[in-house]
Write an enzyme that holds these catalytic residues in place. Structure first.
Site, PDB file in Angstrom:
ATOM      1  N   CYS A 182      56.220  -4.888 -45.192  1.00 19.60           N
ATOM      2  CA  CYS A 182      55.985  -4.648 -43.759  1.00 19.60           C
ATOM      3  C   CYS A 182      54.495  -4.759 -43.425  1.00 19.60           C
ATOM      4  O   CYS A 182      53.629  -4.533 -44.282  1.00 19.60           O
ATOM      5  CB  CYS A 182      56.448  -3.245 -43.373  1.00 19.60           C
ATOM      6  SG  CYS A 182      58.223  -3.013 -43.374  1.00 19.60           S
ATOM      7  N   GLU A 229      57.471 -11.857 -45.716  1.00 21.62           N
ATOM      8  CA  GLU A 229      58.859 -11.880 -46.185  1.00 21.62           C
ATOM      9  C   GLU A 229      58.976 -12.668 -47.480  1.00 21.62           C
ATOM     10  O   GLU A 229      58.029 -13.319 -47.923  1.00 21.62           O
ATOM     11  CB  GLU A 229      59.754 -12.453 -45.078  1.00 21.62           C
ATOM     12  CG  GLU A 229      59.735 -11.565 -43.842  1.00 21.62           C
ATOM     13  CD  GLU A 229      60.729 -11.949 -42.777  1.00 21.62           C
ATOM     14  OE1 GLU A 229      61.280 -13.060 -42.814  1.00 21.62           O
ATOM     15  OE2 GLU A 229      60.956 -11.112 -41.880  1.00 21.62           O
ATOM     16  N   GLU A 248      52.674  -2.774 -41.645  1.00 20.87           N
ATOM     17  CA  GLU A 248      51.951  -1.494 -41.750  1.00 20.87           C
ATOM     18  C   GLU A 248      51.455  -1.273 -43.174  1.00 20.87           C
ATOM     19  O   GLU A 248      50.308  -0.872 -43.404  1.00 20.87           O
ATOM     20  CB  GLU A 248      52.860  -0.320 -41.364  1.00 20.87           C
ATOM     21  CG  GLU A 248      53.319  -0.320 -39.928  1.00 20.87           C
ATOM     22  CD  GLU A 248      54.655  -1.030 -39.730  1.00 20.87           C
ATOM     23  OE1 GLU A 248      54.878  -2.093 -40.365  1.00 20.87           O
ATOM     24  OE2 GLU A 248      55.462  -0.533 -38.920  1.00 20.87           O
ATOM     25  N   CYS A 307      59.085   1.604 -40.056  1.00 20.55           N
ATOM     26  CA  CYS A 307      60.327   1.889 -40.804  1.00 20.55           C
ATOM     27  C   CYS A 307      60.129   3.134 -41.675  1.00 20.55           C
ATOM     28  O   CYS A 307      59.019   3.666 -41.806  1.00 20.55           O
ATOM     29  CB  CYS A 307      60.709   0.681 -41.657  1.00 20.55           C
ATOM     30  SG  CYS A 307      59.777   0.560 -43.204  1.00 20.55           S
ATOM     31  N   ASN A 353      53.545  -8.726 -41.611  1.00 24.45           N
ATOM     32  CA  ASN A 353      54.686  -8.710 -42.526  1.00 24.45           C
ATOM     33  C   ASN A 353      54.713  -9.989 -43.363  1.00 24.45           C
ATOM     34  O   ASN A 353      54.338 -11.076 -42.895  1.00 24.45           O
ATOM     35  CB  ASN A 353      56.014  -8.440 -41.800  1.00 24.45           C
ATOM     36  CG  ASN A 353      56.336  -9.392 -40.674  1.00 24.45           C
ATOM     37  OD1 ASN A 353      55.450  -9.937 -40.038  1.00 24.45           O
ATOM     38  ND2 ASN A 353      57.615  -9.592 -40.428  1.00 24.45           N
ATOM     39  N   CYS A 399      57.472   2.877 -44.502  1.00 22.98           N
ATOM     40  CA  CYS A 399      56.118   2.885 -43.934  1.00 22.98           C
ATOM     41  C   CYS A 399      55.740   4.282 -43.438  1.00 22.98           C
ATOM     42  O   CYS A 399      54.588   4.704 -43.554  1.00 22.98           O
ATOM     43  CB  CYS A 399      56.003   1.859 -42.810  1.00 22.98           C
ATOM     44  SG  CYS A 399      56.062   0.163 -43.418  1.00 22.98           S
TER      45      CYS A 399
HETATM   46  N1  THU Z   1      58.912  -4.969 -40.342  1.00 18.13           N
HETATM   47  C1  THU Z   1      57.617  -4.567 -40.337  1.00 18.13           C
HETATM   48  O1  THU Z   1      56.706  -5.362 -40.610  1.00 18.13           O
HETATM   49  N2  THU Z   1      57.357  -3.288 -40.000  1.00 18.13           N
HETATM   50  C2  THU Z   1      58.303  -2.344 -39.711  1.00 18.13           C
HETATM   51  O2  THU Z   1      57.983  -1.180 -39.517  1.00 18.13           O
HETATM   52  C3  THU Z   1      59.709  -2.735 -39.630  1.00 18.13           C
HETATM   53  C4  THU Z   1      60.032  -4.112 -40.062  1.00 18.13           C
HETATM   54  C5  THU Z   1      59.212  -6.363 -40.687  1.00 18.13           C
HETATM   55  C6  THU Z   1      59.932  -6.548 -41.996  1.00 18.13           C
HETATM   56  C7  THU Z   1      60.635  -7.864 -41.795  1.00 18.13           C
HETATM   57  O3  THU Z   1      59.770  -8.914 -42.156  1.00 18.13           O
HETATM   58  C8  THU Z   1      60.880  -7.930 -40.292  1.00 18.13           C
HETATM   59  O4  THU Z   1      60.056  -6.936 -39.712  1.00 18.13           O
HETATM   60  C9  THU Z   1      62.314  -7.694 -39.897  1.00 18.13           C
HETATM   61  O5  THU Z   1      62.795  -6.524 -40.446  1.00 18.13           O
END
Ligand code: THU
Length: 132
Positions: free
Chosen positions: A56, A47, A58, A89, A45, A92
């Site tokens: 994300c 941010e 994925e 999520c 991920n 994704c």
């Molecule tokens: N996140 C992912 O990388 N994958 C997911 O399927 C759900 C959320 C990350 C996004 C963000 O950086 C952190 O998790 C918190 O939401």
């Protein structure tokens, strides 16, 4: 899937998590996809100060697969260091469904592993039914 391959893709996701850029949530995620050709592509991920711009793990892994010229995936592994495994999520799930309509999803955490399919996680996905 053979045990050895399963271990390799989960380990790739676990290692990718180490590179996660998550200064806002502190929630670091690693992902690895297995393409149709059998190669593994990883992502983490990423941010952003504009929170909604966050990518994300994925989707980062799937983008790496596409950038390498592949178009189909068969497996998506997700690794978090949380109490329970994390499931992909909604956005994704839509991506996974497009690139691997029958993909297996392997979500892992130190406590254990959950295995399911994208068809279970996103039944009746949106599709334009166009060729790519
Ligand atoms: N996140 C992912 O990388 N994958 C997911 O399927 C759900 C959320 C990350 C996004 C963000 O950086 C952190 O998790 C918190 O939401």
């Amino acid at each position: 899937m053979e045990d050895e391959f399963l271990e390799a893709v989960v380990e790739a996701a676990r290692a990718a998590r180490e590179s996660a850029y998550a200064p806002y949530s502190g929630f670091r995620v690693g992902a690895a996809v297995i393409s149709e050709s059998g190669k593994i592509y990883v992502g983490c991920n990423v941010e952003n100060a504009s929170y909604g711009a966050t990518l994300c793990a994925e989707r980062a892994a799937m983008a790496a697969m596409i950038a390498a010229g592949e178009r189909r995936l068969v497996t998506v592994a997700v690794y978090v260091d949380a109490e329970d495994p994390a499931m992909p999520c909604g956005i994704c799930r839509q991506w996974i469904s497009e690139l691997g309509p029958h993909a297996e999803i392997i979500s892992s955490a130190p406590s254990g592993m959950k295995r399911t399919t994208i068809e279970q996680l996103l039944p009746e996905p949106f599709t334009l039914r166009r060729s790519t």
